[in-house]
Design a protein around this motif. Structure first.
Motif, PDB file in Angstrom:
ATOM      1  N   VAL A   1      12.945  -4.025  -3.046  1.00 57.57           N
ATOM      2  CA  VAL A   1      12.172  -4.049  -4.275  1.00 57.57           C
ATOM      3  C   VAL A   1      10.905  -3.224  -4.072  1.00 57.57           C
ATOM      4  O   VAL A   1      10.182  -3.423  -3.102  1.00 57.57           O
ATOM      5  N   TRP A   2      10.636  -2.281  -5.002  1.00 57.00           N
ATOM      6  CA  TRP A   2       9.420  -1.460  -4.983  1.00 57.00           C
ATOM      7  C   TRP A   2       8.488  -1.983  -6.065  1.00 57.00           C
ATOM      8  O   TRP A   2       8.878  -2.047  -7.240  1.00 57.00           O
ATOM      9  N   THR A   3       7.263  -2.341  -5.701  1.00 57.94           N
ATOM     10  CA  THR A   3       6.306  -2.875  -6.673  1.00 57.94           C
ATOM     11  C   THR A   3       5.064  -2.005  -6.731  1.00 57.94           C
ATOM     12  O   THR A   3       4.724  -1.316  -5.758  1.00 57.94           O
ATOM     13  N   HIS A   4       4.391  -2.047  -7.895  1.00 55.77           N
ATOM     14  CA  HIS A   4       3.148  -1.290  -8.033  1.00 55.77           C
ATOM     15  C   HIS A   4       2.154  -2.075  -8.868  1.00 55.77           C
ATOM     16  O   HIS A   4       2.513  -2.989  -9.613  1.00 55.77           O
ATOM     17  N   PHE A   5       0.878  -1.708  -8.732  1.00 56.69           N
ATOM     18  CA  PHE A   5      -0.201  -2.394  -9.438  1.00 56.69           C
ATOM     19  C   PHE A   5      -0.897  -1.510 -10.466  1.00 56.69           C
ATOM     20  O   PHE A   5      -1.505  -2.023 -11.390  1.00 56.69           O
ATOM     21  N   ALA A   6      -0.863  -0.226 -10.284  1.00 58.75           N
ATOM     22  CA  ALA A   6      -1.543   0.684 -11.204  1.00 58.75           C
ATOM     23  C   ALA A   6      -0.574   1.810 -11.555  1.00 58.75           C
ATOM     24  O   ALA A   6       0.557   1.549 -11.912  1.00 58.75           O
TER      25      ALA A   6
END
Length: 180
Positions: A54-59
Protein backbone atom coordinates in the motif's frame (compact mmCIF):
# COMPACT_ATOMS: atom_id res chain seq x y z
CA UNK A 1 35.16 6.99 -14.09
CA UNK A 2 33.56 9.34 -11.65
CA UNK A 3 36.99 10.34 -10.30
CA UNK A 4 37.38 12.57 -13.35
CA UNK A 5 34.53 14.79 -12.17
CA UNK A 6 34.60 17.42 -9.46
CA UNK A 7 31.69 16.14 -7.34
CA UNK A 8 31.04 15.15 -3.76
CA UNK A 9 28.55 12.33 -3.39
CA UNK A 10 25.25 11.88 -5.10
CA UNK A 11 23.81 15.28 -4.15
CA UNK A 12 20.33 14.11 -3.12
CA UNK A 13 17.88 16.95 -2.60
CA UNK A 14 15.22 15.59 -0.23
CA UNK A 15 13.98 12.66 1.80
CA UNK A 16 11.40 11.11 -0.54
CA UNK A 17 9.65 8.34 1.39
CA UNK A 18 9.90 5.48 3.86
CA UNK A 19 8.94 1.89 3.06
CA UNK A 20 8.22 -0.53 5.90
CA UNK A 21 7.91 -4.30 5.81
CA UNK A 22 4.71 -5.54 7.44
CA UNK A 23 2.87 -8.73 8.27
CA UNK A 24 -0.35 -7.08 7.06
CA UNK A 25 0.30 -4.09 4.81
CA UNK A 26 -3.42 -3.48 4.36
CA UNK A 27 -3.96 -3.04 8.13
CA UNK A 28 -0.96 -0.67 8.23
CA UNK A 29 -2.36 1.30 5.30
CA UNK A 30 -5.74 1.50 7.05
CA UNK A 31 -3.98 2.85 10.14
CA UNK A 32 -2.27 5.56 8.07
CA UNK A 33 -5.63 6.54 6.56
CA UNK A 34 -7.88 6.24 9.64
CA UNK A 35 -5.50 7.52 12.30
CA UNK A 36 -3.10 9.86 10.49
CA UNK A 37 -5.22 11.17 7.60
CA UNK A 38 -3.23 9.70 4.72
CA UNK A 39 -4.74 8.72 1.38
CA UNK A 40 -3.90 5.58 -0.59
CA UNK A 41 -2.57 6.23 -4.09
CA UNK A 42 -1.65 2.71 -5.20
CA UNK A 43 -1.79 -0.86 -3.90
CA UNK A 44 -1.22 -4.44 -4.96
CA UNK A 45 -4.13 -6.86 -4.65
CA UNK A 46 -3.36 -10.58 -4.60
CA UNK A 47 -5.57 -13.21 -6.23
CA UNK A 48 -7.06 -14.10 -2.81
CA UNK A 49 -8.31 -10.51 -2.39
CA UNK A 50 -5.73 -9.41 0.19
CA UNK A 51 -3.33 -6.52 -0.36
CA UNK A 52 0.43 -7.09 -0.34
CA UNK A 53 1.51 -3.44 -0.59
CA UNK A 54 0.00 0.00 0.00
CA UNK A 55 1.35 3.45 -1.02
CA UNK A 56 0.05 6.35 1.10
CA UNK A 57 0.47 10.11 0.89
CA UNK A 58 -0.39 13.18 2.95
CA UNK A 59 -0.05 16.07 0.52
CA UNK A 60 0.72 16.31 -3.20
CA UNK A 61 3.52 13.72 -3.49
CA UNK A 62 2.26 10.42 -4.86
CA UNK A 63 3.61 8.57 -1.81
CA UNK A 64 5.20 9.32 1.55
CA UNK A 65 4.86 6.05 3.47
CA UNK A 66 4.69 2.58 1.91
CA UNK A 67 3.97 -0.80 3.48
CA UNK A 68 4.93 -4.04 1.74
CA UNK A 69 4.32 -7.53 3.07
CA UNK A 70 7.40 -9.14 4.59
CA UNK A 71 7.77 -12.62 3.10
CA UNK A 72 9.62 -13.71 6.27
CA UNK A 73 6.44 -13.05 8.30
CA UNK A 74 8.33 -10.69 10.61
CA UNK A 75 6.77 -7.52 12.05
CA UNK A 76 8.22 -4.05 12.31
CA UNK A 77 11.12 -3.94 9.88
CA UNK A 78 12.42 -1.21 7.60
CA UNK A 79 12.38 -2.02 3.89
CA UNK A 80 14.11 1.19 2.79
CA UNK A 81 14.39 4.94 3.01
CA UNK A 82 14.27 6.83 -0.29
CA UNK A 83 16.09 10.03 -1.19
CA UNK A 84 15.06 12.12 -4.20
CA UNK A 85 17.43 13.42 -6.83
CA UNK A 86 16.76 16.26 -9.24
CA UNK A 87 17.12 14.22 -12.42
CA UNK A 88 17.26 10.67 -13.74
CA UNK A 89 20.83 11.40 -14.80
CA UNK A 90 21.67 11.86 -11.10
CA UNK A 91 20.64 8.22 -10.59
CA UNK A 92 23.04 7.10 -13.33
CA UNK A 93 25.81 9.19 -11.76
CA UNK A 94 24.98 7.64 -8.37
CA UNK A 95 25.53 4.18 -9.87
CA UNK A 96 28.96 5.29 -11.12
CA UNK A 97 29.82 6.70 -7.69
CA UNK A 98 28.67 3.49 -5.98
CA UNK A 99 30.82 1.37 -8.29
CA UNK A 100 33.85 3.61 -7.76
CA UNK A 101 33.38 3.60 -3.97
CA UNK A 102 32.65 -0.13 -3.64
CA UNK A 103 29.05 0.39 -2.44
CA UNK A 104 26.82 -2.66 -2.97
CA UNK A 105 24.13 -2.05 -5.63
CA UNK A 106 21.16 -4.32 -4.98
CA UNK A 107 19.27 -3.42 -8.17
CA UNK A 108 18.98 -0.66 -10.74
CA UNK A 109 19.29 1.80 -12.24
CA UNK A 110 15.86 1.02 -13.59
CA UNK A 111 12.23 2.17 -13.49
CA UNK A 112 9.43 0.92 -11.23
CA UNK A 113 6.18 -0.10 -12.89
CA UNK A 114 4.30 1.21 -9.84
CA UNK A 115 4.67 4.99 -9.51
CA UNK A 116 7.04 5.06 -12.55
CA UNK A 117 9.95 6.10 -10.33
CA UNK A 118 13.47 5.83 -11.77
CA UNK A 119 15.57 4.11 -9.08
CA UNK A 120 18.81 2.70 -7.71
CA UNK A 121 18.93 0.56 -4.55
CA UNK A 122 22.07 0.49 -2.41
CA UNK A 123 22.97 -0.80 1.05
CA UNK A 124 24.49 1.68 3.48
CA UNK A 125 27.20 0.44 5.92
CA UNK A 126 24.64 -0.46 8.62
CA UNK A 127 22.83 -2.84 6.24
CA UNK A 128 19.84 -0.59 5.57
CA UNK A 129 18.54 -0.41 2.02
CA UNK A 130 18.63 3.08 0.51
CA UNK A 131 16.71 4.02 -2.62
CA UNK A 132 17.89 6.89 -4.75
CA UNK A 133 14.98 7.92 -6.91
CA UNK A 134 13.62 10.45 -9.30
CA UNK A 135 9.84 10.46 -9.40
CA UNK A 136 9.68 12.50 -12.61
CA UNK A 137 7.48 15.12 -10.98
CA UNK A 138 4.28 13.14 -10.41
CA UNK A 139 2.01 15.00 -8.02
CA UNK A 140 -1.59 14.39 -6.95
CA UNK A 141 -3.81 17.49 -6.77
CA UNK A 142 -7.19 15.90 -7.52
CA UNK A 143 -9.28 15.56 -4.35
CA UNK A 144 -11.16 12.68 -6.00
CA UNK A 145 -8.02 10.70 -6.93
CA UNK A 146 -8.94 7.03 -7.27
CA UNK A 147 -6.56 4.44 -5.91
CA UNK A 148 -4.69 2.52 -8.60
CA UNK A 149 -4.91 -1.20 -7.84
CA UNK A 150 -2.36 -3.53 -9.41
CA UNK A 151 -3.18 -7.23 -9.77
CA UNK A 152 -0.95 -10.11 -8.79
CA UNK A 153 -0.57 -11.01 -12.48
CA UNK A 154 0.50 -7.47 -13.37
CA UNK A 155 3.09 -7.44 -10.58
CA UNK A 156 4.42 -10.86 -11.59
CA UNK A 157 5.73 -9.16 -14.74
CA UNK A 158 8.26 -7.29 -12.58
CA UNK A 159 9.39 -3.72 -12.96
CA UNK A 160 8.98 -1.50 -16.01
CA UNK A 161 10.80 -2.60 -19.13
CA UNK A 162 10.69 -6.27 -18.03
CA UNK A 163 13.17 -6.32 -15.12
CA UNK A 164 12.13 -9.05 -12.71
CA UNK A 165 11.76 -8.00 -9.08
CA UNK A 166 14.66 -9.50 -7.14
CA UNK A 167 13.96 -11.99 -4.32
CA UNK A 168 15.76 -9.93 -1.66
CA UNK A 169 13.23 -7.16 -2.25
CA UNK A 170 10.66 -9.23 -0.34
CA UNK A 171 12.93 -10.51 2.43
CA UNK A 172 15.78 -8.05 3.15
CA UNK A 173 15.03 -5.51 5.84
CA UNK A 174 16.37 -4.16 9.09
CA UNK A 175 16.69 -5.44 11.64
CA UNK A 176 17.84 -8.60 9.83
CA UNK A 177 16.19 -11.97 10.48
CA UNK A 178 17.82 -15.38 10.21
CA UNK A 179 17.54 -16.94 6.78
CA UNK A 180 16.48 -13.77 4.99
Amino acid sequence: GIRDRDVTGVQTCALRSVNYLAVDSNACGDFMVDQLGARITERIQLDDGTYSAVWTHFAQKTYDVVYTNDWTGTRGRLHHIAFRTDTREDILRAADIALDKGVFIETGPHKHAIQQTFFLYLYEPGGNRIELCNAVGRLVFAPDWETVTWTQAERAKGQAWGLKTIESFHTHGTPPVAGA
